[in-house]
Motif scaffolding. Structure first.
Motif, short mmCIF file in Angstrom:
data_model
loop_
_atom_site.label_atom_id
_atom_site.label_comp_id
_atom_site.label_asym_id
_atom_site.label_seq_id
_atom_site.Cartn_x
_atom_site.Cartn_y
_atom_site.Cartn_z
N ARG A 333 -0.09 -1.61 -7.34
CA ARG A 333 -0.59 -0.53 -6.48
C ARG A 333 0.49 0.00 -5.55
N ALA A 334 1.22 -0.90 -4.89
CA ALA A 334 2.27 -0.47 -3.97
C ALA A 334 3.37 0.29 -4.69
N CYS A 335 3.78 -0.21 -5.85
CA CYS A 335 4.82 0.48 -6.62
C CYS A 335 4.35 1.85 -7.10
N THR A 336 3.11 1.93 -7.54
CA THR A 336 2.57 3.20 -8.01
C THR A 336 2.51 4.22 -6.89
N GLU A 337 2.04 3.80 -5.72
CA GLU A 337 1.97 4.72 -4.58
C GLU A 337 3.36 5.19 -4.17
N LEU A 338 4.33 4.26 -4.18
CA LEU A 338 5.69 4.64 -3.81
C LEU A 338 6.27 5.61 -4.84
N ARG A 339 6.10 5.32 -6.11
CA ARG A 339 6.62 6.21 -7.16
C ARG A 339 5.97 7.59 -7.08
N ASP A 340 4.66 7.64 -6.85
CA ASP A 340 3.97 8.93 -6.74
C ASP A 340 4.48 9.73 -5.55
N ALA A 341 4.70 9.05 -4.41
CA ALA A 341 5.20 9.74 -3.22
C ALA A 341 6.60 10.30 -3.46
N ILE A 342 7.44 9.55 -4.16
CA ILE A 342 8.80 10.00 -4.46
C ILE A 342 8.77 11.19 -5.42
N GLU A 343 7.90 11.12 -6.40
CA GLU A 343 7.81 12.22 -7.36
C GLU A 343 7.28 13.50 -6.71
N ARG A 344 6.32 13.35 -5.79
CA ARG A 344 5.78 14.53 -5.10
C ARG A 344 6.79 15.13 -4.13
N GLY A 345 7.46 14.28 -3.38
CA GLY A 345 8.32 14.77 -2.32
C GLY A 345 9.77 14.99 -2.69
N HIS A 346 10.23 14.35 -3.80
CA HIS A 346 11.65 14.40 -4.11
C HIS A 346 11.95 14.68 -5.57
N GLY A 347 10.91 14.97 -6.35
CA GLY A 347 11.14 15.42 -7.72
C GLY A 347 11.22 14.35 -8.77
N GLY A 348 11.14 13.08 -8.40
CA GLY A 348 11.17 12.04 -9.40
C GLY A 348 12.01 10.85 -8.98
N MET A 349 11.92 9.76 -9.75
CA MET A 349 12.62 8.53 -9.40
C MET A 349 14.13 8.67 -9.49
N GLN A 350 14.63 9.72 -10.14
CA GLN A 350 16.07 9.94 -10.17
C GLN A 350 16.62 10.25 -8.78
N ALA A 351 15.74 10.56 -7.83
CA ALA A 351 16.18 10.81 -6.45
C ALA A 351 16.47 9.52 -5.69
N VAL A 352 16.04 8.37 -6.24
CA VAL A 352 16.27 7.09 -5.56
C VAL A 352 17.73 6.67 -5.72
N ARG A 353 18.41 6.50 -4.61
CA ARG A 353 19.81 6.08 -4.65
C ARG A 353 19.95 4.56 -4.55
N GLY A 354 18.99 3.93 -3.90
CA GLY A 354 19.01 2.47 -3.77
C GLY A 354 17.75 2.00 -3.10
N MET A 355 17.42 0.72 -3.28
CA MET A 355 16.22 0.16 -2.68
C MET A 355 16.52 -1.20 -2.08
N VAL A 356 15.73 -1.51 -1.05
CA VAL A 356 15.73 -2.85 -0.45
C VAL A 356 14.33 -3.41 -0.61
#
Length: 412
Positions: A333-356
């Motif tokens: 659930r947490a991963c899905t919500e995070l991925r959906d927020a990134i796709e809505r606000g930043h165009g997709g997971m390719q916008a992720v430069r790094g994660m902690v």
């Protein structure tokens, strides 16, 4: 589009070999064009390397040319789909934030003021990656205070699980207190918290409570509401206190009544031992960032519940189960919500430069199904993004100190 942050991880009994292996990975990424303008390093070490931490930091600073470093030392660390628990290992990542967009802080170097502005007019203190010593008194209060010093009010991080005194990295190896890096409004960070459990009933309004004693929910006796939610028979009508901590704490409890009654009572107590309580304000249950604390006892005479937390700041509760199925479902659930927020606000997971990722040390082992199962599940949900982190003694998200959770934060 900016490249992903260069990152690396390695394990070896000799810290020099692990450092060399990591540097080789970083240099390979730099040859592909990533990391050439790196300004900040993130570094997590298992405490097998605690005595060598200063040497590791000096070597990395010299070989990468990156001056500023933050991180922590713990019993375990994570990197990609791997978990390193109680073995010599390190993980690092290089970020290329503009020099004015971050500031390393510790007890020796304070963070920028809450109202500080950058030359472009944006806030200098917006969010922060925070690491702390678990032995520091009133850490929950310190976390709230630190969040109040940020214009964005958002923190992420955790408490070191190290068995050594030196537990943090903030341009040097530190012990005690807290440290980390404050990020400006120009650095986009998206995050989610996974509780490792799921509610087993509706959210209830607290109508009578004092301290850690919960008396009434929705104007009904709290114990009656709990038994209804978990589907347990009321075999606790006899006066007395029932300890709902792990079974070893129950050894001295008297067995009253006939054998059948003892069996029913034991079954109810066993159900209570697997129950946790989510507490917080009403809107927190919508966002999934409520606190989860153990149920430590019930008062059968007063029909009340005793929790391992003060209830003064909470107005709602939800009873929860914590097991493998619930932990896996909530992490998805947490991963899905995070991925959906990134796709809505930043165009997709390719916008992720790094994660902690900061996870609780108590979530290791069999909770997710075996070694590295937690990280493999994250990799399956979010893809092969650069990711490093720590197994902590307490996790930090926004203004709260959590237990037994996983905190995901993505730099975008």
């Amino acid at each position: 589009m900016n490249d992903p942050f260069p990152w690396a991880h390695a394990t070896h009994p000799d810290w020099r070999m692990s450092t060399a292996l990591c540097l080789a990975q970083i240099e390979q990424a730099c040859r592909r064009g990533a990391g050439a303008r790196a300004t900040l390093g993130l570094l997590y070490l298992t405490d097998h390397y605690a005595d060598a931490a200063a040497g590791i930091l000096a070597t990395l600073r010299e070989r990468t040319g990156v001056t500023h470093w933050v991180g922590a030392i713990g019993v375990g660390i994570v990197a990609g789909a791997a978990e390193y628990i109680d073995e010599p290992a390190m993980a690092l990542m290089l970020a290329d934030f503009a020099p004015g967009d971050f500031q390393v802080f510790s007890g020796k170097s304070p963070p920028p003021a809450r109202d500080a502005r950058l030359p472009d007019g944006r806030r200098a203190a917006w969010t922060a990656l925070l690491h702390a010593d678990a032995s520091t008194p009133d850490m929950a209060g310190i976390v709230r205070d630190m969040a109040g010093k940020l214009a964005g009010g958002r923190l992420f991080g955790g408490l070191s699980s190290s068995r050594h005194a030196s537990t943090q990295i903030a341009d040097e190896i530190l012990a005690g207190g807290l440290s980390g890096v404050v990020l400006s409004e120009n650095v986009a960070v998206a995050g989610r918290v996974s509780q490792g459990c799921q509610p087993i009933g509706p959210v209830h309004r607290i109508t009578a409570a004092q301290g850690r004693l919960l008396s009434k929910l929705d104007d009904e006796p709290a114990l009656d509401v709990l038994l209804h939610d978990i589907g347990a028979p009321d075999t606790l009508s006899a006066p007395g206190i029932v300890d709902t901590r792990p079974p070893r704490a129950m050894a001295g409890e008297p067995n009253n009544g006939p054998p059948a009654a003892r069996g029913e009572r034991a079954a109810t107590v066993q159900m209570l031992q697997g129950t946790f309580v989510g507490i917080g304000k009403g809107e927190a249950f919508v966002r999934g960032d409520y606190l989860v604390r153990p149920l430590i006892g019930v008062d059968a005479r007063r029909r009340a519940l005793a929790l391992a937390a003060e209830l003064d700041a909470a107005d709602h509760v939800a009873f929860c189960r914590r097991d493998r199925q619930a932990a896996q479902a909530d992490l998805v659930r947490a991963c899905t919500e995070l991925r959906d927020a990134i796709e809505r606000g930043h165009g997709g997971m390719q916008a992720v430069r790094g994660m902690v990722y900061i996870s609780c040390l108590g979530r290791t082992g069999t909770l997710f199904g075996g070694p590295s199962a937690e990280m493999q599940l994250i990799r399956k949900q979010l893809g092969e993004v650069p990711l490093i982190g720590l197994f902590a003694n307490g996790e930090i998200c926004n203004d709260k100190l959590y237990w037994y959770t996983g905190v995901l934060a993505a730099f975008l």
